[in-house]
Enzyme design. Structure first.
Site, PDB file in Angstrom:
ATOM      1  N   SER A  64       0.650  -1.282   0.147  1.00 24.18           N
ATOM      2  CA  SER A  64      -0.016  -0.012  -0.002  1.00 24.18           C
ATOM      3  C   SER A  64       0.822   1.146   0.064  1.00 24.18           C
ATOM      4  CB  SER A  64      -0.790   0.060   1.105  1.00 24.18           C
ATOM      5  OG  SER A  64      -1.677  -1.193   1.164  1.00 24.18           O
TER       6      SER A  64
HETATM    7  N1  SAH Z   1      -0.856  -4.392   3.950  1.00 19.34           N
HETATM    8  C1  SAH Z   1      -0.394  -4.862   2.672  1.00 19.34           C
HETATM    9  C2  SAH Z   1      -1.212  -4.689   1.645  1.00 19.34           C
HETATM   10  C3  SAH Z   1      -1.349  -5.786   0.498  1.00 19.34           C
HETATM   11  S1  SAH Z   1      -2.286  -5.675  -0.707  1.00 19.34           S
HETATM   12  C4  SAH Z   1       1.059  -4.049   2.523  1.00 19.34           C
HETATM   13  O1  SAH Z   1       0.865  -3.045   2.825  1.00 19.34           O
HETATM   14  O2  SAH Z   1       1.864  -4.901   1.958  1.00 19.34           O
HETATM   15  C5  SAH Z   1      -3.804  -6.514   0.050  1.00 19.34           C
HETATM   16  C6  SAH Z   1      -3.581  -7.855   0.504  1.00 19.34           C
HETATM   17  O3  SAH Z   1      -4.902  -8.524   0.848  1.00 19.34           O
HETATM   18  C7  SAH Z   1      -3.006  -8.924  -0.400  1.00 19.34           C
HETATM   19  O4  SAH Z   1      -1.821  -9.675  -0.256  1.00 19.34           O
HETATM   20  C8  SAH Z   1      -3.951  -9.869  -0.837  1.00 19.34           C
HETATM   21  O5  SAH Z   1      -3.595 -11.321  -1.159  1.00 19.34           O
HETATM   22  C9  SAH Z   1      -4.753 -10.040   0.530  1.00 19.34           C
HETATM   23  N2  SAH Z   1      -6.121 -10.580   0.374  1.00 19.34           N
HETATM   24  C10 SAH Z   1      -7.193 -10.403  -0.078  1.00 19.34           C
HETATM   25  N3  SAH Z   1      -8.168 -11.006   0.091  1.00 19.34           N
HETATM   26  C11 SAH Z   1      -8.114 -11.499   1.212  1.00 19.34           C
HETATM   27  C12 SAH Z   1      -8.596 -12.299   2.093  1.00 19.34           C
HETATM   28  N4  SAH Z   1     -10.033 -12.762   2.076  1.00 19.34           N
HETATM   29  N5  SAH Z   1      -8.484 -12.499   3.269  1.00 19.34           N
HETATM   30  C13 SAH Z   1      -6.866 -12.299   3.680  1.00 19.34           C
HETATM   31  N6  SAH Z   1      -6.099 -11.583   2.820  1.00 19.34           N
HETATM   32  C14 SAH Z   1      -6.617 -11.247   1.406  1.00 19.34           C
END
Ligand code: SAH
Length: 213
Positions: A64
C-alpha cells in the site's frame, strides 16, 4: 539490502510529505521514519521505496501507498497492547507499522506465496506479530476475538459481517469499501448492537477476495 543513512534521510522526507497531506499522529509519523520500507519490496523497486506510491509485491498484489498506511493506522487510534486484526498481510509493511506502535498483531493472508515469503521475512528482520495466518480474512479470526481494532488492507465489495461481530465495544474497524474505487470507512462499536459509521476519502485497493468453498 541494507538500511543506510541515505534511506533514513529519504524516510524523513516521506514523513514530511505525509504531514503535507494531513497526517498528524506523531507516533504514526515516527513509524514511517523508522521502518525500512525498501526492505519490504523487491530490490528492483528500491529507488522508489520512499515515494508516496503503491508498488507490486508479486502474486498480483501491491504494498500500500505510505499515505494510505498512515491514514488507516491513524483511524485505528492505537494504544500500546491493543489487540489488532489485520486482513491482507501482503508485504508486511502495514504489520510492521502496527508493531512499531506496540500493538499485538494477528494478520491474515490468503495468497500462500505471500504468506510464506512475508513470514520468513518477519523472522529474518525480527518483527514479531502474535500470529500470521494463511486463510480467508472474510471470516476474521473468531478464536482470538474480540479485537480493539480491525484493519482491512484490500478493497471490500461489502463489509464482512464477522468482522463487525469480532470488535470489542469501543473497538474500531477500518475498511475500504467499494468495487472499482473504495471509500475509507470507519465503524466504531458503541454497544453489542450499535455501530457508528464514518466515511472518509476515496482510495484504490486490490480486491478483498472471498474463499467461496
Ligand atoms: N498491507 C499490505 C497490503 C497488501 S495488498 C501491504 O502494505 O503490503 C492486500 C492483500 O490482501 C494482498 O496481499 C491480498 O492477497 C490480501 N487479501 C485479499 N483478500 C483477502 C482475504 N479474503 N483474506 C486475507 N487476505 C486477503
Amino acid at each position: 539490502m541494507k538500511d543506510t543513512l541515505k534511506h533514513r534521510g529519504m524516510r524523513n522526507k516521506l514523513a514530511n510529505v505525509l504531514i503535507g497531506k494531513g497526517i498528524t499522529n506523531t507516533k504514526v509519523l515516527d513509524a514511517i521514519r523508522i521502518i525500512p520500507r525498501h526492505l519490504f519490496m523487491d530490490s528492483s523497486f528500491e529507488v522508489h521505496a520512499y515515494q508516496d506510491k503503491a508498488f507490486p509485491i508479486g502474486a498480483d498484489q501491491t504494498i500500500s501507498q505510505p499515505y494510505t498506511v498512515a491514514f488507516q493506522t491513524e483511524l485505528l487510534e492505537l494504544k500500546p497492547n491493543h489487540k489488532i486484526l489485520e486482513i491482507g498481510t501482503g508485504s508486511g509493511y502495514q504489520t510492521a507499522v502496527l508493531l512499531q506502535l506496540k500493538a499485538k498483531v494477528f494478520s491474515i493472508e490468503r495468497q500462500r506465496e505471500l504468506f510464506k515469503k512475508t513470514n520468513l521475512f518477519f523472522k529474518k528482520l525480527g518483527y514479531r506479530p502474535k500470529k500470521v495466518i494463511f486463510g480467508d480474512g472474510y471470516k476474521g479470526l473468531p478464536e482470538e476475538a474480540p479485537f480493539d481494532g480491525i484493519i482491512v488492507t484490500a478493497g471490500a465489495p461489502e463489509v464482512p459481517k464477522p468482522l463487525m461481530s469480532q470488535l470489542k465495544v469501543g473497538g474500531r474497524l477500518v475498511i475500504p469499501v467499494g468495487v472499482d474505487e473504495q471509500i475509507m470507512t470507519l465503524f466504531v462499536r458503541k454497544s453489542a448492537t450499535e455501530f457508528e459509521k464514518k466515511e472518509f476519502g476515496s482510495f484504490r485497493f486490490v480486491p478483498l477476495l472471498e474463499n467461496k468453498n
